[in-house]
Scaffold this motif. Sequence first.
Motif, PDB file in Angstrom:
ATOM      1  N   PRO A  99       6.131 207.935 116.936  1.00 43.67           N
ATOM      2  CA  PRO A  99       6.081 206.714 117.744  1.00 43.67           C
ATOM      3  C   PRO A  99       5.242 206.897 119.021  1.00 43.67           C
ATOM      4  N   VAL A 100       4.548 205.812 119.393  1.00 48.86           N
ATOM      5  CA  VAL A 100       3.692 205.851 120.578  1.00 48.86           C
ATOM      6  C   VAL A 100       4.475 206.300 121.811  1.00 48.86           C
ATOM      7  N   GLY A 101       5.692 205.779 121.955  1.00 50.35           N
ATOM      8  CA  GLY A 101       6.490 206.115 123.134  1.00 50.35           C
ATOM      9  C   GLY A 101       6.702 207.617 123.279  1.00 50.35           C
ATOM     10  N   GLU A 102       7.007 208.258 122.155  1.00 55.59           N
ATOM     11  CA  GLU A 102       7.257 209.714 122.214  1.00 55.59           C
ATOM     12  C   GLU A 102       5.976 210.489 122.489  1.00 55.59           C
ATOM     13  N   ILE A 103       4.887 209.994 121.931  1.00 55.43           N
ATOM     14  CA  ILE A 103       3.602 210.669 122.186  1.00 55.43           C
ATOM     15  C   ILE A 103       3.290 210.575 123.679  1.00 55.43           C
ATOM     16  N   ARG A 104       3.484 209.359 124.217  1.00 55.23           N
ATOM     17  CA  ARG A 104       3.180 209.164 125.641  1.00 55.23           C
ATOM     18  C   ARG A 104       4.063 210.032 126.535  1.00 55.23           C
ATOM     19  N   ALA A 105       5.319 210.167 126.152  1.00 54.72           N
ATOM     20  CA  ALA A 105       6.243 210.964 126.971  1.00 54.72           C
ATOM     21  C   ALA A 105       5.770 212.420 127.009  1.00 54.72           C
ATOM     22  N   ARG A 106       5.386 212.944 125.848  1.00 56.99           N
ATOM     23  CA  ARG A 106       4.912 214.333 125.781  1.00 56.99           C
ATOM     24  C   ARG A 106       3.607 214.491 126.565  1.00 56.99           C
ATOM     25  N   GLN A 107       2.782 213.465 126.424  1.00 57.99           N
ATOM     26  CA  GLN A 107       1.499 213.477 127.121  1.00 57.99           C
ATOM     27  C   GLN A 107       1.716 213.482 128.643  1.00 57.99           C
ATOM     28  N   ALA A 108       2.696 212.697 129.071  1.00 58.65           N
ATOM     29  CA  ALA A 108       2.969 212.598 130.518  1.00 58.65           C
ATOM     30  C   ALA A 108       3.458 213.945 131.050  1.00 58.65           C
ATOM     31  N   GLU A 109       4.268 214.610 130.228  1.00 59.59           N
ATOM     32  CA  GLU A 109       4.798 215.913 130.619  1.00 59.59           C
ATOM     33  C   GLU A 109       3.649 216.914 130.832  1.00 59.59           C
ATOM     34  N   VAL A 110       2.704 216.888 129.890  1.00 58.70           N
ATOM     35  CA  VAL A 110       1.561 217.812 129.971  1.00 58.70           C
ATOM     36  C   VAL A 110       0.700 217.462 131.188  1.00 58.70           C
ATOM     37  N   ARG A 111       0.503 216.156 131.390  1.00 59.76           N
ATOM     38  CA  ARG A 111      -0.323 215.720 132.531  1.00 59.76           C
ATOM     39  C   ARG A 111       0.316 216.106 133.844  1.00 59.76           C
ATOM     40  N   ALA A 112       1.635 215.963 133.892  1.00 57.71           N
ATOM     41  CA  ALA A 112       2.336 216.288 135.141  1.00 57.71           C
ATOM     42  C   ALA A 112       2.124 217.761 135.489  1.00 57.71           C
ATOM     43  N   ALA A 113       1.869 218.560 134.468  1.00 53.67           N
ATOM     44  CA  ALA A 113       1.643 219.990 134.720  1.00 53.67           C
ATOM     45  C   ALA A 113       0.163 220.278 134.974  1.00 53.67           C
ATOM     46  N   GLY A 114      -0.650 219.220 135.052  1.00 52.95           N
ATOM     47  CA  GLY A 114      -2.057 219.410 135.432  1.00 52.95           C
ATOM     48  C   GLY A 114      -2.987 219.703 134.269  1.00 52.95           C
ATOM     49  N   MET A 115      -2.534 219.376 133.048  1.00 52.65           N
ATOM     50  CA  MET A 115      -3.392 219.631 131.881  1.00 52.65           C
ATOM     51  C   MET A 115      -3.429 218.380 131.001  1.00 52.65           C
ATOM     52  N   GLU A 116      -4.203 218.452 129.949  1.00 55.05           N
ATOM     53  CA  GLU A 116      -4.350 217.314 129.050  1.00 55.05           C
ATOM     54  C   GLU A 116      -3.939 217.746 127.642  1.00 55.05           C
ATOM     55  N   TRP A 117      -3.208 216.869 126.949  1.00 54.82           N
ATOM     56  CA  TRP A 117      -2.899 217.136 125.541  1.00 54.82           C
ATOM     57  C   TRP A 117      -4.073 216.588 124.734  1.00 54.82           C
ATOM     58  N   SER A 118      -4.961 217.438 124.279  1.00 54.35           N
ATOM     59  CA  SER A 118      -6.159 216.896 123.640  1.00 54.35           C
ATOM     60  C   SER A 118      -6.241 217.173 122.142  1.00 54.35           C
ATOM     61  N   VAL A 119      -5.496 218.151 121.655  1.00 54.38           N
ATOM     62  CA  VAL A 119      -5.528 218.436 120.212  1.00 54.38           C
ATOM     63  C   VAL A 119      -4.090 218.493 119.697  1.00 54.38           C
ATOM     64  N   VAL A 120      -3.869 217.906 118.537  1.00 58.26           N
ATOM     65  CA  VAL A 120      -2.552 218.012 117.902  1.00 58.26           C
ATOM     66  C   VAL A 120      -2.587 219.162 116.904  1.00 58.26           C
ATOM     67  N   GLU A 121      -1.614 220.022 116.979  1.00 60.00           N
ATOM     68  CA  GLU A 121      -1.460 221.059 115.960  1.00 60.00           C
ATOM     69  C   GLU A 121       0.027 221.183 115.729  1.00 60.00           C
ATOM     70  N   SER A 122       0.452 220.694 114.601  1.00 58.01           N
ATOM     71  CA  SER A 122      -0.216 219.967 113.533  1.00 58.01           C
ATOM     72  C   SER A 122       0.458 218.619 113.332  1.00 58.01           C
ATOM     73  N   VAL A 123      -0.224 217.734 112.584  1.00 58.32           N
ATOM     74  CA  VAL A 123       0.499 216.661 111.906  1.00 58.32           C
ATOM     75  C   VAL A 123       0.605 217.175 110.471  1.00 58.32           C
ATOM     76  N   PRO A 124       1.774 217.708 110.107  1.00 64.77           N
ATOM     77  CA  PRO A 124       1.879 218.325 108.779  1.00 64.77           C
ATOM     78  C   PRO A 124       1.756 217.290 107.668  1.00 64.77           C
ATOM     79  N   VAL A 125       1.220 217.727 106.554  1.00 64.20           N
ATOM     80  CA  VAL A 125       1.068 216.843 105.399  1.00 64.20           C
ATOM     81  C   VAL A 125       2.282 217.047 104.492  1.00 64.20           C
TER      82      VAL A 125
END
Length: 659
Positions: free
Chosen positions: A41-67
Amino acid sequence: MKQGWRWFGTQDAISLREIRQAGVTDVVTALYERKCGEVWPVGEIRARQAEVRAAGMEWSVVESVPVHESVKLRAPGFETYVENYRQTLRNLAECGIKVVCYNFMPILDWTRSQLDYPLPDGSTVLNFDETQVAAFDLFMLRRPGAEATYGPALCAKAKAWYDAATPAARDAAAKGILLGLPGTVDDLTVEGFRDLLRGYAAIDDATLRANLYAFLNAIAPTCQELGVRMAIHPDDPPRPLFGLPRILSTAADIRQMCQAVPYDCIGLTLCTGSLGGNRANDEVAIFREFAHRVHFVHFRNVVYAEGGTFHESGCHLTGKVDMPRLMRLLLDEEARRGEPIVVRPDHGRLMEIDKGRTCYSGYSYGGRLVGLAELRGLEYGLIHGSDLDGKVCVVTGAAGVLCSVMTEDLLRHGAKVALLDLHGDKASAFARELAAKGLADTLPLAANVLDRASLEAARDAILAKWGRIDILINGAGGNHPKGTCPAEQMTPDAKPEDTFFGLDIEGFEFVNRLNFIGTLLPSQVFAKAMLRDGGAILNISSMAATQPLTKVAAYAAAKASIDNFTRWLATHLAPMGIRVNAIAPGFFITNQNRFLMLEPDGKTLTPRGNKVIAKTPMRKFGQPADLCGAVRYLLSDDASFVTGVVLPIDGGFLAYSGV
Ligand code: DNO
């Protein structure tokens, strides 16, 4: 490179603060709490992204979206999982996360037999012991047909190991192999593993490939529309395992995927350590061949014991994988794209510093910290280790076809470059183009190589900005139709105006002046600024200087005078520590000769173009980048005792008489 780091989310023993302090800018993570196959869900992605940003970095690659396994098996209901996958990609893209790593390895994500293989210094690494893996398969899993996979010699070794091993040692190997390494299903039992293997009984190599390509072709249009780049992770280790098909282990496998899925957004995670797990793989050749499809990089090294047994190297730089060359290729590919690629130090040894905490296997803090520092040092050394670093260069005609490429190369080796062009707006546009690639150490200037005052004004501006001038490339020049004589040879029936007798003296003078005076005058003006500390001048000659080409009478004569002048000036300025050399490019397609080499369609060779290729032993035109190594050499301290030479870069044109 962009410095990446894999973070396992809140359950990771390593904090974002520690990751930031390792020098990382780009966090590589996933919604690990989501089960395989669910929509993120978008909300959860954004929450994780915000956490990373708050630490001064960017979440730029996903590892992994498993198949989901049912997509790999194309089992009933797989369509739902493909659609869920697509939706997850849409949601990620909506949040601006556009590189996705995943794999298509059946059941096991990656496999090692021992997770604490000790190095002499007491730190530990992950080990893949082929004897133990074979013993597990043959005598614990008792997989029918296993003998055929290994051959008699390895079977005998496996038996000897198994017979001699204590029950505890056997258990430890089984546990290592079946342990839920990050990304795999939870810890497996031998029985559970057997069940899963049964599910793959009907899936052979060709079927698994077809399933992968079908999956990718189903999601590719969405990826293209969203700008999402898929980076499949190669098999680890890249060789057959437990009878399961392995379809992404070698260059041939990657090639087949690229052909079956003709979208550049469907690419690769260049995992050098995984690919290195097969002795026959040439990681450098793989990077070179598929560079445009590499969307994410894992740098890691491996060391081989005998046979196929290897362990992860305690050092990211040394081992089977040729890291310096790979880093060079990475820099080249980044230059070609004009954008950096996210690289993460993959795995690392477990050192004393981490002994108190539970890290995921391979994902220690200390080991990766060292790995990242090594990679960063290698990159820094490649960029700044050149003795062109910090040198101030002047390039006349900098925006031209050949000079623009040389200029970019000098900038990438740390030089500062004044970009001179007859037209100031052309110079500025070129500077903007370079700045967009992160190459900002430039000074665009309008200057006419035939006008002393404008050159002196340029020199003053450069000295005002950088205080010195070390290098001059006399790039301005070239041919012009008005200095050309249409007939190759004088024949009785030739139209007089097409022959030597029709040669336009003004046109001749124009080409001659542009090339010759256009080299002499800037040398006079800019070498003045080199008298204090020495410097290097590079002139642009041509093979026409030695072997006059038909038609281009003025050009050939002008270039011949440049050769002569190069030697004269080299002699004259040698006591002042100023070296003067020239390059003589063979045939490259430039704006000035295009009309002679190619038909108006831009592709078909003119009869003259055909003749050129026929007299070039390498049977091709040069690419501008072919000049860069020679140019750098002549300008660098490596050539400190080289002056007055004209170096041909011509695929053998001058060496070959044509007969
Ligand atoms: C191992 C990792 C792999 C990788 C997955 C991607 O350390 O490189 O687990 O994350 O194969 O799906």
